[in-house]
Motif scaffolding. Structure first.
Motif, PDB file in Angstrom:
ATOM      1  N   UNK A  83      74.673  53.930  76.241  1.00 56.37           N
ATOM      2  CA  UNK A  83      74.773  52.553  75.769  1.00 56.37           C
ATOM      3  C   UNK A  83      73.663  51.693  76.368  1.00 56.37           C
ATOM      4  N   UNK A  84      73.420  51.854  77.671  1.00 56.16           N
ATOM      5  CA  UNK A  84      72.366  51.076  78.328  1.00 56.16           C
ATOM      6  C   UNK A  84      71.000  51.445  77.752  1.00 56.16           C
ATOM      7  N   UNK A  85      70.767  52.719  77.516  1.00 53.83           N
ATOM      8  CA  UNK A  85      69.508  53.145  76.892  1.00 53.83           C
ATOM      9  C   UNK A  85      69.299  52.455  75.551  1.00 53.83           C
ATOM     10  N   UNK A  86      70.356  52.395  74.735  1.00 51.38           N
ATOM     11  CA  UNK A  86      70.230  51.794  73.401  1.00 51.38           C
ATOM     12  C   UNK A  86      70.027  50.281  73.471  1.00 51.38           C
ATOM     13  N   UNK A  87      70.592  49.641  74.470  1.00 55.64           N
ATOM     14  CA  UNK A  87      70.421  48.192  74.608  1.00 55.64           C
ATOM     15  C   UNK A  87      68.999  47.840  75.034  1.00 55.64           C
ATOM     16  N   UNK A  88      68.416  48.655  75.905  1.00 57.03           N
ATOM     17  CA  UNK A  88      67.093  48.348  76.458  1.00 57.03           C
ATOM     18  C   UNK A  88      65.932  48.887  75.628  1.00 57.03           C
ATOM     19  N   UNK A  99      67.829  45.791  67.652  1.00 52.73           N
ATOM     20  CA  UNK A  99      68.432  44.626  68.291  1.00 52.73           C
ATOM     21  C   UNK A  99      69.883  44.434  67.812  1.00 52.73           C
ATOM     22  N   UNK A 100      70.119  44.648  66.512  1.00 55.08           N
ATOM     23  CA  UNK A 100      71.489  44.541  65.990  1.00 55.08           C
ATOM     24  C   UNK A 100      72.399  45.581  66.646  1.00 55.08           C
ATOM     25  N   UNK A 101      71.892  46.797  66.776  1.00 55.17           N
ATOM     26  CA  UNK A 101      72.660  47.856  67.428  1.00 55.17           C
ATOM     27  C   UNK A 101      72.972  47.484  68.875  1.00 55.17           C
ATOM     28  N   UNK A 102      71.985  46.933  69.574  1.00 50.27           N
ATOM     29  CA  UNK A 102      72.190  46.535  70.971  1.00 50.27           C
ATOM     30  C   UNK A 102      73.287  45.482  71.079  1.00 50.27           C
ATOM     31  N   UNK A 103      73.273  44.491  70.177  1.00 49.74           N
ATOM     32  CA  UNK A 103      74.293  43.436  70.229  1.00 49.74           C
ATOM     33  C   UNK A 103      75.686  43.968  69.909  1.00 49.74           C
ATOM     34  N   UNK A 104      75.761  45.049  69.137  1.00 46.34           N
ATOM     35  CA  UNK A 104      77.074  45.625  68.809  1.00 46.34           C
ATOM     36  C   UNK A 104      77.697  46.366  69.999  1.00 46.34           C
ATOM     37  N   UNK A 105      76.903  46.597  71.034  1.00 44.42           N
ATOM     38  CA  UNK A 105      77.379  47.351  72.196  1.00 44.42           C
ATOM     39  C   UNK A 105      77.802  46.459  73.359  1.00 44.42           C
ATOM     40  N   UNK A 106      77.663  45.141  73.185  1.00 43.33           N
ATOM     41  CA  UNK A 106      77.961  44.228  74.296  1.00 43.33           C
ATOM     42  C   UNK A 106      79.135  43.321  73.949  1.00 43.33           C
ATOM     43  N   UNK A 107      79.672  42.680  74.985  1.00 42.78           N
ATOM     44  CA  UNK A 107      80.772  41.745  74.806  1.00 42.78           C
ATOM     45  C   UNK A 107      80.253  40.406  74.294  1.00 42.78           C
ATOM     46  N   UNK A 108      81.168  39.592  73.810  1.00 43.45           N
ATOM     47  CA  UNK A 108      80.791  38.235  73.391  1.00 43.45           C
ATOM     48  C   UNK A 108      80.206  37.458  74.567  1.00 43.45           C
ATOM     49  N   UNK A 109      80.702  37.744  75.759  1.00 38.09           N
ATOM     50  CA  UNK A 109      80.237  37.063  76.960  1.00 38.09           C
ATOM     51  C   UNK A 109      78.754  37.327  77.225  1.00 38.09           C
ATOM     52  N   UNK A 110      78.284  38.528  76.910  1.00 39.49           N
ATOM     53  CA  UNK A 110      76.896  38.914  77.190  1.00 39.49           C
ATOM     54  C   UNK A 110      75.989  38.787  75.961  1.00 39.49           C
ATOM     55  N   UNK A 111      76.584  38.652  74.788  1.00 43.47           N
ATOM     56  CA  UNK A 111      75.807  38.638  73.547  1.00 43.47           C
ATOM     57  C   UNK A 111      74.801  37.486  73.497  1.00 43.47           C
ATOM     58  N   UNK A 112      75.198  36.310  73.969  1.00 44.83           N
ATOM     59  CA  UNK A 112      74.295  35.164  73.942  1.00 44.83           C
ATOM     60  C   UNK A 112      73.060  35.387  74.807  1.00 44.83           C
ATOM     61  N   UNK A 183      79.372  46.626  77.088  1.00 42.36           N
ATOM     62  CA  UNK A 183      78.596  46.162  78.238  1.00 42.36           C
ATOM     63  C   UNK A 183      78.794  44.658  78.385  1.00 42.36           C
ATOM     64  N   UNK A 184      79.173  44.237  79.578  1.00 40.47           N
ATOM     65  CA  UNK A 184      79.432  42.823  79.845  1.00 40.47           C
ATOM     66  C   UNK A 184      78.314  42.175  80.644  1.00 40.47           C
ATOM     67  N   UNK A 185      77.446  42.997  81.230  1.00 43.90           N
ATOM     68  CA  UNK A 185      76.322  42.461  81.985  1.00 43.90           C
ATOM     69  C   UNK A 185      75.385  43.597  82.382  1.00 43.90           C
TER      70      UNK A 185
END
Length: 199
Positions: A83-88, A99-112, A183-185
């Motif tokens: 998951x971290x690999x795909x986000x970065x 970028x869309x895929x990365x946002x789908x892997x995180x919480x609303x808290x971290x999405x912004x 992922x939350x952070x």
């Protein structure tokens, strides 16, 4: 253990001593008249049942919690690094989908925060950025939250001008329900730095 010891001492005092000496230790010391032995046995058995029930409930609660913690750590250890690999990671030709895929892997808290970082990358001019996890370790775990330390190697840019990178991050995962984690952070521990040779 305390309950079992209390049960044995109580049984000795209530059942054995009255049969041998005619009364329990407390009644002998304070001169209290004895009661019928059936009542004493009933009290002892009730106390023993309460102790045994309490011990069983405590064991069940502790065991369930420990198993939930172990399961959470195992699940995140298996899926978290990818998951971290795909986000970065992203490529210039597929940045929008990446970028869309990365946002789908995180919480609303971290999405912004992630969206802000992605916008800054686009304004600065995108170049290929790929990371892979070479090692990872679960630092803390609870049934709903797991923190991992991840060591990464990566490439930035395209051949023949790519740079080889090394970095480490601490990622926090939260349970999104039904065995899914988000992922939350992601906090940088060691900022990306150039390495001379390809990892």
């Amino acid at each position: 253990s305390v309950g079992a010891a209390a049960f044995l001492v109580t049984a000795f005092n209530r059942i054995l001593l009255p049969r041998v000496g005619g009364q329990s230790l407390g009644r002998a010391v304070f001169g209290i008249a004895g009661v019928r032995r059936r009542l004493a046995v009933g009290v002892v058995l009730t106390a023993a049942t309460v102790c045994a029930t309490g011990a069983a409930i405590s064991y069940g609660v502790v065991h369930h919690h420990d198993q939930a913690v172990a399961d959470a750590g195992t699940q995140v250890a298996a899926t978290g690094p990818r998951m971290v690999e795909q986000i970065l990671s992203y490529r210039t030709e597929s940045a929008r989908q990446d970028f869309d895929r990365a946002r789908s892997l995180v919480t609303d808290n971290y999405a912004g925060q992630l969206s802000t970082q992605q916008q800054a990358l686009q304004k600065a001019g995108l170049v290929r950025n790929e990371y892979w996890v070479t090692n990872s370790s679960v630092l803390t775990a609870s049934p709903e939250r797991v923190t991992m330390l991840l060591f990464l190697q990566g490439e930035r840019g395209t051949p023949p001008n790519q740079r080889y990178l090394s970095a480490s991050v601490q990622a926090t995962f939260v349970d999104a329900g039904r065995g899914a984690w988000r992922v939350d952070d992601i906090a940088v521990v060691t900022a990306p730095h150039r390495v001379e040779a390809k990892p």
